[in-house]
Motif scaffolding. Structure first.
Motif, PDB file in Angstrom:
ATOM      1  N   MET A   1      12.830  33.455  28.820  1.00 33.07           N
ATOM      2  CA  MET A   1      14.125  33.201  28.389  1.00 33.07           C
ATOM      3  C   MET A   1      13.947  31.585  27.185  1.00 33.07           C
ATOM      4  N   PRO A   2      13.760  31.587  26.290  1.00 31.93           N
ATOM      5  CA  PRO A   2      13.396  30.289  25.373  1.00 31.93           C
ATOM      6  C   PRO A   2      13.876  29.326  25.440  1.00 31.93           C
ATOM      7  N   ILE A   3      15.654  29.851  26.510  1.00 28.62           N
ATOM      8  CA  ILE A   3      16.375  28.519  26.051  1.00 28.62           C
ATOM      9  C   ILE A   3      15.951  27.611  27.575  1.00 28.62           C
ATOM     10  N   ILE A   4      15.679  26.841  27.519  1.00 28.56           N
ATOM     11  CA  ILE A   4      15.164  25.290  28.800  1.00 28.56           C
ATOM     12  C   ILE A   4      16.656  24.261  28.776  1.00 28.56           C
ATOM     13  N   VAL A   5      17.563  24.646  30.591  1.00 28.28           N
ATOM     14  CA  VAL A   5      18.713  24.192  30.854  1.00 28.28           C
ATOM     15  C   VAL A   5      17.935  23.128  31.520  1.00 28.28           C
ATOM     16  N   HIS A   6      18.772  21.758  31.166  1.00 27.69           N
ATOM     17  CA  HIS A   6      18.585  20.761  32.735  1.00 27.69           C
ATOM     18  C   HIS A   6      19.825  19.776  32.874  1.00 27.69           C
ATOM     19  N   ILE A   7      20.570  20.593  33.645  1.00 25.84           N
ATOM     20  CA  ILE A   7      21.487  20.158  34.063  1.00 25.84           C
ATOM     21  C   ILE A   7      20.904  19.452  35.301  1.00 25.84           C
TER      22      ILE A   7
ATOM     23  N   ASP B   1      19.937  16.974  25.732  1.00 31.77           N
ATOM     24  CA  ASP B   1      19.838  16.105  26.522  1.00 31.77           C
ATOM     25  C   ASP B   1      19.643  17.189  28.169  1.00 31.77           C
ATOM     26  N   ILE B   2      20.624  18.585  28.163  1.00 32.69           N
ATOM     27  CA  ILE B   2      20.544  19.295  28.763  1.00 32.69           C
ATOM     28  C   ILE B   2      20.661  20.705  28.100  1.00 32.69           C
ATOM     29  N   LEU B   3      19.927  20.660  26.715  1.00 32.28           N
ATOM     30  CA  LEU B   3      19.140  22.110  26.152  1.00 32.28           C
ATOM     31  C   LEU B   3      18.433  21.357  25.953  1.00 32.28           C
ATOM     32  N   GLU B   4      16.805  22.938  25.627  1.00 30.58           N
ATOM     33  CA  GLU B   4      16.086  22.185  24.961  1.00 30.58           C
ATOM     34  C   GLU B   4      15.534  24.437  24.868  1.00 30.58           C
ATOM     35  N   TYR B   5      15.058  24.357  23.447  1.00 26.59           N
ATOM     36  CA  TYR B   5      14.590  25.487  23.445  1.00 26.59           C
ATOM     37  C   TYR B   5      12.412  25.691  23.383  1.00 26.59           C
ATOM     38  N   ARG B   6      12.146  26.389  23.824  1.00 25.04           N
ATOM     39  CA  ARG B   6      10.625  26.374  23.384  1.00 25.04           C
ATOM     40  C   ARG B   6      10.720  28.318  23.385  1.00 25.04           C
ATOM     41  N   SER B   7       9.127  28.325  22.356  1.00 26.78           N
ATOM     42  CA  SER B   7       9.175  29.552  22.400  1.00 26.78           C
ATOM     43  C   SER B   7       8.240  30.264  23.443  1.00 26.78           C
ATOM     44  N   ASP B   8       8.311  31.966  23.267  1.00 26.40           N
ATOM     45  CA  ASP B   8       8.160  32.674  24.706  1.00 26.40           C
ATOM     46  C   ASP B   8       6.376  32.164  24.965  1.00 26.40           C
TER      47      ASP B   8
END
Length: 73
Positions: free
Chosen positions: A1-7, A61-68
């Motif tokens: 999943m391209p959305i990375i969660v940094h909680i 700060d908690i959500l990041e988008y990365r391509s596949d």
């Protein structure tokens, strides 16, 4: 999943437990865990707002988008 969660990163920075965050936000520990582990399909803006308020942070700060391609590397 391209959305990375940094909680988990923000929890560590704020020295806060998942239990404490779930109580402040008003969601169950299991739902917070699903979000934290990147298994959630969606998040309500009201929940995102409550998390940001509790952690004193911005959504970025908690959500990041990365391509596949970036995720697979």
């Amino acid at each position: 999943m391209p959305i990375i969660v940094h909680i988990d990163v923000m929890l560590a920075k704020r020295k806060m437990s998942v239990t404490e965050l779930s109580e402040k936000v008003g969601i169950t520990i299991s739902n917070l865990s699903i979000l934290k582990n990147g298994k959630a399909k969606a998040i309500r803006f009201s929940t995102l707002e409550a998390i940001c308020e509790a952690l004193d942070c911005q959504p970025g700060d908690i959500l990041e988008y990365r391509s596949d391609e970036e995720v697979q590397v």
